[in-house]
Design a protein around this motif. Structure first.
Motif, short mmCIF file in Angstrom:
data_model
loop_
_atom_site.label_atom_id
_atom_site.label_comp_id
_atom_site.label_asym_id
_atom_site.label_seq_id
_atom_site.Cartn_x
_atom_site.Cartn_y
_atom_site.Cartn_z
N PRO A 162 0.82 -1.21 0.00
CA PRO A 162 0.00 0.00 0.00
C PRO A 162 0.85 1.26 0.00
N LEU A 163 0.28 2.33 -0.52
CA LEU A 163 0.93 3.63 -0.43
C LEU A 163 0.86 4.14 1.00
N TRP A 164 1.80 4.98 1.37
CA TRP A 164 1.92 5.41 2.77
C TRP A 164 0.78 6.32 3.20
N ASP A 165 0.44 7.29 2.39
CA ASP A 165 -0.51 8.33 2.81
C ASP A 165 -1.94 7.88 2.51
N GLY A 166 -2.57 7.23 3.47
CA GLY A 166 -3.96 6.82 3.29
C GLY A 166 -4.14 5.66 2.33
N GLY A 167 -3.08 4.91 2.07
CA GLY A 167 -3.17 3.85 1.09
C GLY A 167 -3.52 2.50 1.64
N GLY A 168 -3.69 2.38 2.96
CA GLY A 168 -4.08 1.10 3.53
C GLY A 168 -3.09 0.54 4.53
N VAL A 169 -2.13 1.35 4.99
CA VAL A 169 -1.18 0.89 6.01
C VAL A 169 -1.86 0.97 7.37
N PRO A 170 -2.01 -0.15 8.09
CA PRO A 170 -2.64 -0.11 9.41
C PRO A 170 -1.85 0.75 10.39
N ARG A 171 -2.54 1.25 11.39
CA ARG A 171 -1.91 2.17 12.32
C ARG A 171 -0.73 1.54 13.05
N ASP A 172 -0.83 0.26 13.44
CA ASP A 172 0.28 -0.35 14.15
C ASP A 172 1.51 -0.50 13.27
N ILE A 173 1.30 -0.70 11.96
CA ILE A 173 2.42 -0.78 11.03
C ILE A 173 3.03 0.61 10.84
N GLU A 174 2.19 1.63 10.77
CA GLU A 174 2.71 2.99 10.67
C GLU A 174 3.64 3.30 11.84
N ILE A 175 3.21 2.95 13.04
CA ILE A 175 4.02 3.21 14.24
C ILE A 175 5.35 2.46 14.14
N ALA A 176 5.31 1.20 13.70
CA ALA A 176 6.54 0.41 13.58
C ALA A 176 7.49 1.02 12.56
N VAL A 177 6.94 1.51 11.43
CA VAL A 177 7.78 2.13 10.40
C VAL A 177 8.42 3.42 10.94
N LEU A 178 7.64 4.22 11.65
CA LEU A 178 8.18 5.47 12.20
C LEU A 178 9.27 5.19 13.23
N GLU A 179 9.12 4.12 13.98
CA GLU A 179 10.16 3.74 14.94
C GLU A 179 11.45 3.35 14.22
N LEU A 180 11.32 2.64 13.10
CA LEU A 180 12.49 2.28 12.31
C LEU A 180 13.18 3.51 11.73
N GLU A 181 12.37 4.49 11.30
CA GLU A 181 12.94 5.74 10.79
C GLU A 181 13.70 6.49 11.88
N ARG A 182 13.09 6.58 13.07
CA ARG A 182 13.75 7.29 14.17
C ARG A 182 15.04 6.59 14.60
N ALA A 183 15.05 5.26 14.48
CA ALA A 183 16.24 4.49 14.86
C ALA A 183 17.33 4.53 13.79
N GLY A 184 17.01 5.09 12.62
CA GLY A 184 17.99 5.18 11.54
C GLY A 184 18.12 3.91 10.73
N ALA A 185 17.22 2.93 10.95
CA ALA A 185 17.29 1.68 10.20
C ALA A 185 16.85 1.87 8.75
N ILE A 186 15.95 2.82 8.51
CA ILE A 186 15.51 3.18 7.17
C ILE A 186 15.36 4.68 7.10
N GLU A 187 15.36 5.22 5.88
CA GLU A 187 15.11 6.65 5.71
C GLU A 187 13.63 6.94 5.53
N SER A 188 12.91 6.01 4.89
CA SER A 188 11.47 6.21 4.69
C SER A 188 10.80 4.86 4.45
#
Length: 231
Positions: A135-161
């Motif tokens: 799914p696309l990130w902005d309203g494309g079907g990413v569940p909220r818990d997955i969004e939180i996990a992705v943002l945590e990975l970004e803050r940890a520097g594991a991914i850029e986006s």
């Protein structure tokens, strides 16, 4: 949740389509955009609420595809017709657009029916398997818990986006996820996304401004609904 767990949770298979680039066979197993040739013996091109013929948009022979959506498991051929002007978003089927579904045991005949002045160009479709569509990130079907996990990975520097993790098929497709241009607006949870037809210069289709026509089907009633957006 790690990267692989996120991918496993989100990934869906799809079949994407590329218009033209090869000689058509004109066999019944061939899928098309801008052309419909298979009908019940008593069927022709449908008309809209104003009595005008709709345009033949698509014909899909589903058993020939590398992936078929589970909602179409009992469907052999699916065809789509639409009015020259796009319907309203989530407009009920019948007034300005029609999807026809045919099972394996139905009698179908080939008819060379055209609509005068149609702007669509007919091309056969090459089908390609997409093992993992996301799914696309902005309203494309990413569940909220997955969004939180992705943002945590970004803050940890594991991914850029988020898009370091995933890919998305923007082409014409069956299955996968809808290609929203704006923040996604989906029907209620009873409906599941089934297929889309995207803007394509080759077939002379521009959905308002480089958008996509997206179709959902009800799990309970089997009814269809349509949505589209654009840039």
């Amino acid at each position: 949740m790690d990267i692989e767990a996120i991918r496993r949770h989100l990934a869906k298979p799809a079949t994407k389509f590329i218009a033209g680039g090869f000689r058509p066979t004109h066999r019944v197993e061939e899928s098309w955009l801008g052309k419909v040739s298979l009908y019940r013996p008593n069927e022709g091109i449908p008309t809209n609420e104003a009595g005008e013929q709709m345009l033949p948009y698509a014909q899909f022979h589903l058993p020939s595809l590398p992936f078929n959506h589970p909602a179409l498991a009992d469907v052999r051929v699916l065809t789509l017709f639409m009015s020259r002007s796009f319907p309203d978003e989530f407009e009920p089927m019948g007034k300005n657009w029609v999807i026809r579904e045919y099972s394996a045991n139905e009698e179908l005949v080939c008819k060379d029916l055209t609509v005068a002045g149609s702007f669509l160009k007919a091309f056969p479709l090459k089908a390609e398997a997409v093992a993992e569509d996301y799914p696309l990130w902005d309203g494309g079907g990413v569940p909220r818990d997955i969004e939180i996990a992705v943002l945590e990975l970004e803050r940890a520097g594991a991914i850029e986006s988020y898009y370091d993790l995933v890919t998305h098929a923007y082409e014409h497709k069956i299955g996968g996820y809808p290609s929203f241009c704006q923040s996604g607006v989906e029907p209620d949870e009873d409906y599941e996304f089934v297929f889309q037809i995207s803007s394509d210069a080759k077939i002379n289709l521009n959905v308002v401004h480089s958008g996509s026509l997206m179709f959902w089907k009800s799990r309970t009633s089997g009814d269809w609904t349509v949505y589209y957006d654009f840039y």
